[in-house]
Design a protein around this motif. Structure first.
Motif, PDB file in Angstrom:
ATOM      1  N   LEU A   1     -51.399  23.598  15.453  1.00  0.00           N
ATOM      2  CA  LEU A   1     -50.120  23.042  15.012  1.00  0.00           C
ATOM      3  C   LEU A   1     -49.124  23.078  16.159  1.00  0.00           C
ATOM      4  O   LEU A   1     -49.242  23.878  17.092  1.00  0.00           O
ATOM      5  CB  LEU A   1     -49.592  23.843  13.820  1.00  0.00           C
ATOM      6  CG  LEU A   1     -50.506  23.924  12.587  1.00  0.00           C
ATOM      7  CD1 LEU A   1     -49.859  24.774  11.505  1.00  0.00           C
ATOM      8  CD2 LEU A   1     -50.844  22.540  12.058  1.00  0.00           C
ATOM      9  N   ILE A   2     -48.111  22.234  16.081  1.00  0.00           N
ATOM     10  CA  ILE A   2     -47.123  22.150  17.155  1.00  0.00           C
ATOM     11  C   ILE A   2     -45.924  23.065  16.896  1.00  0.00           C
ATOM     12  O   ILE A   2     -44.981  23.087  17.686  1.00  0.00           O
ATOM     13  CB  ILE A   2     -46.634  20.696  17.336  1.00  0.00           C
ATOM     14  CG1 ILE A   2     -45.970  20.190  16.043  1.00  0.00           C
ATOM     15  CG2 ILE A   2     -47.796  19.796  17.732  1.00  0.00           C
ATOM     16  CD1 ILE A   2     -45.351  18.792  16.182  1.00  0.00           C
ATOM     17  N   ASP A   3     -45.961  23.819  15.788  1.00  0.00           N
ATOM     18  CA  ASP A   3     -44.843  24.708  15.468  1.00  0.00           C
ATOM     19  C   ASP A   3     -45.362  26.030  14.911  1.00  0.00           C
ATOM     20  O   ASP A   3     -46.568  26.225  14.772  1.00  0.00           O
ATOM     21  CB  ASP A   3     -43.888  24.054  14.468  1.00  0.00           C
ATOM     22  CG  ASP A   3     -44.591  23.681  13.162  1.00  0.00           C
ATOM     23  OD1 ASP A   3     -45.443  24.466  12.687  1.00  0.00           O
ATOM     24  OD2 ASP A   3     -44.307  22.603  12.601  1.00  0.00           O
TER      25      ASP A   3
ATOM     26  N   ASN B   1     -47.988  19.062   6.634  1.00  0.00           N
ATOM     27  CA  ASN B   1     -47.479  17.731   6.976  1.00  0.00           C
ATOM     28  C   ASN B   1     -48.273  17.243   8.187  1.00  0.00           C
ATOM     29  O   ASN B   1     -48.364  17.945   9.197  1.00  0.00           O
ATOM     30  CB  ASN B   1     -45.989  17.825   7.333  1.00  0.00           C
ATOM     31  CG  ASN B   1     -45.363  16.458   7.550  1.00  0.00           C
ATOM     32  OD1 ASN B   1     -45.970  15.563   8.132  1.00  0.00           O
ATOM     33  ND2 ASN B   1     -44.128  16.304   7.106  1.00  0.00           N
ATOM     34  N   PRO B   2     -48.878  16.054   8.106  1.00  0.00           N
ATOM     35  CA  PRO B   2     -49.693  15.542   9.221  1.00  0.00           C
ATOM     36  C   PRO B   2     -48.969  15.558  10.565  1.00  0.00           C
ATOM     37  O   PRO B   2     -49.609  15.699  11.623  1.00  0.00           O
ATOM     38  CB  PRO B   2     -50.025  14.108   8.785  1.00  0.00           C
ATOM     39  CG  PRO B   2     -49.924  14.135   7.291  1.00  0.00           C
ATOM     40  CD  PRO B   2     -48.827  15.105   6.983  1.00  0.00           C
ATOM     41  N   LYS B   3     -47.648  15.432  10.544  1.00  0.00           N
ATOM     42  CA  LYS B   3     -46.878  15.401  11.791  1.00  0.00           C
ATOM     43  C   LYS B   3     -46.901  16.751  12.516  1.00  0.00           C
ATOM     44  O   LYS B   3     -46.596  16.818  13.712  1.00  0.00           O
ATOM     45  CB  LYS B   3     -45.433  15.004  11.495  1.00  0.00           C
ATOM     46  CG  LYS B   3     -45.289  13.579  10.960  1.00  0.00           C
ATOM     47  CD  LYS B   3     -43.834  13.247  10.679  1.00  0.00           C
ATOM     48  CE  LYS B   3     -43.695  11.824  10.140  1.00  0.00           C
ATOM     49  NZ  LYS B   3     -42.264  11.482   9.842  1.00  0.00           N
ATOM     50  N   ARG B   4     -47.264  17.822  11.800  1.00  0.00           N
ATOM     51  CA  ARG B   4     -47.300  19.153  12.408  1.00  0.00           C
ATOM     52  C   ARG B   4     -48.599  19.403  13.179  1.00  0.00           C
ATOM     53  O   ARG B   4     -48.683  20.341  13.969  1.00  0.00           O
ATOM     54  CB  ARG B   4     -47.134  20.236  11.335  1.00  0.00           C
ATOM     55  CG  ARG B   4     -45.806  20.227  10.612  1.00  0.00           C
ATOM     56  CD  ARG B   4     -45.759  21.306   9.543  1.00  0.00           C
ATOM     57  NE  ARG B   4     -45.991  22.621  10.132  1.00  0.00           N
ATOM     58  CZ  ARG B   4     -46.207  23.733   9.419  1.00  0.00           C
ATOM     59  NH1 ARG B   4     -46.260  23.648   8.096  1.00  0.00           N
ATOM     60  NH2 ARG B   4     -46.397  24.881  10.014  1.00  0.00           N
ATOM     61  N   ILE B   5     -49.606  18.584  12.939  1.00  0.00           N
ATOM     62  CA  ILE B   5     -50.899  18.764  13.598  1.00  0.00           C
ATOM     63  C   ILE B   5     -50.849  18.219  15.022  1.00  0.00           C
ATOM     64  O   ILE B   5     -50.301  17.143  15.279  1.00  0.00           O
ATOM     65  CB  ILE B   5     -52.013  18.051  12.799  1.00  0.00           C
ATOM     66  CG1 ILE B   5     -52.108  18.643  11.382  1.00  0.00           C
ATOM     67  CG2 ILE B   5     -53.355  18.168  13.505  1.00  0.00           C
ATOM     68  CD1 ILE B   5     -53.103  17.940  10.478  1.00  0.00           C
TER      69      ILE B   5
END
Length: 219
Positions: free
Chosen positions: A140-142, A115-119
């Motif tokens: 990634l942020i997670d 998911n682009p939001k995870r980058i």
């Protein structure tokens, strides 16, 4: 009266399957209908082509991850549930030994679904692997799983090849320590010691960055 020990109609009085019945006819029939093409079961080629087409439509760019050190678990089986084949894994390991590892290349890159939001904000992916040195590490942020579309044999081969190299290195380390502990050193010992040192350096060179692998990032 039939001879002693022989019953009328054969043993049990039944008929054997496939034997002609009265009049010379048989109850068995050959299927002489025209042969029609049947759909291929588990057509890997078509499945792969279909997957590649779907991924191409959702491609965001390319990056690299360390297959052996990534904090995110690599999740296989969502898009390609083929069981691992040892022969294919061994073939890859043989290729690594003979030709080295070429991981920053379109044909060897591993497709992943993110998911682009995870980058991480501000991270710019490259369009391709034409300039390998410019390809960024995927951040990634997670620590959630990374869905991998295909490439389980490549990952398995890298892990097993790495383990084999590490085992070989430890074995050489013990031999080197044994020679170093001898009281009387001969020229042969010195030569062997130096050869071991060189081989250990070669293995260290192969292990350095061995898990760094190109990935095609899809949404």
């Amino acid at each position: 009266m039939p001879p002693k020990g022989q019953r009328k109609g054969g043993k049990g009085g039944g008929k054997k399957s496939g034997t002609p019945v009265e009049g010379g006819a048989s109850h068995l029939h050959l299927d002489e209908r025209p042969i029609k093409a049947l759909p291929v079961k588990n057509d890997l080629g078509k499945e792969t082509q279909k997957l590649d087409t779907q991924l191409a439509k959702n491609r965001m760019g390319v990056a690299w991850i360390d297959l052996l050190k990534t904090p995110n678990k690599l999740k296989f089986g969502t898009y390609n549930d083929r069981p691992e084949n040892d022969a294919e894994t061994n073939k890859l390991i043989g290729s690594f030994k003979d030709s080295g590892i070429v991981s920053m290349k379109e044909t060897s890159a591993i497709p992943i679904i993110i998911n682009p939001k995870r980058i991480k904000a501000g991270l710019e992916l490259c369009a391709n692997f034409n300039e390998p040195e410019d390809v960024p590490m995927l951040e990634l942020i997670d620590r959630a799983d990374i869905v991998v579309a295909s490439g389980q044999h490549r990952l398995s081969a890298v892990r097993r090849y790495t383990q084999g190299l590490e085992d070989e290195y430890r074995g050489l380390e013990k031999k080197r320590a044994k020679i170093a502990g001898l009281k009387n050193i001969t020229e042969e010992h010195v030569e062997t010691y130096n050869d071991i040192r060189e081989e250990m350096g070669r293995i260290m060179g192969v292990l350095e960055g061995i898990g760094k692998w190109g990935v095609v990032v899809d949404r």
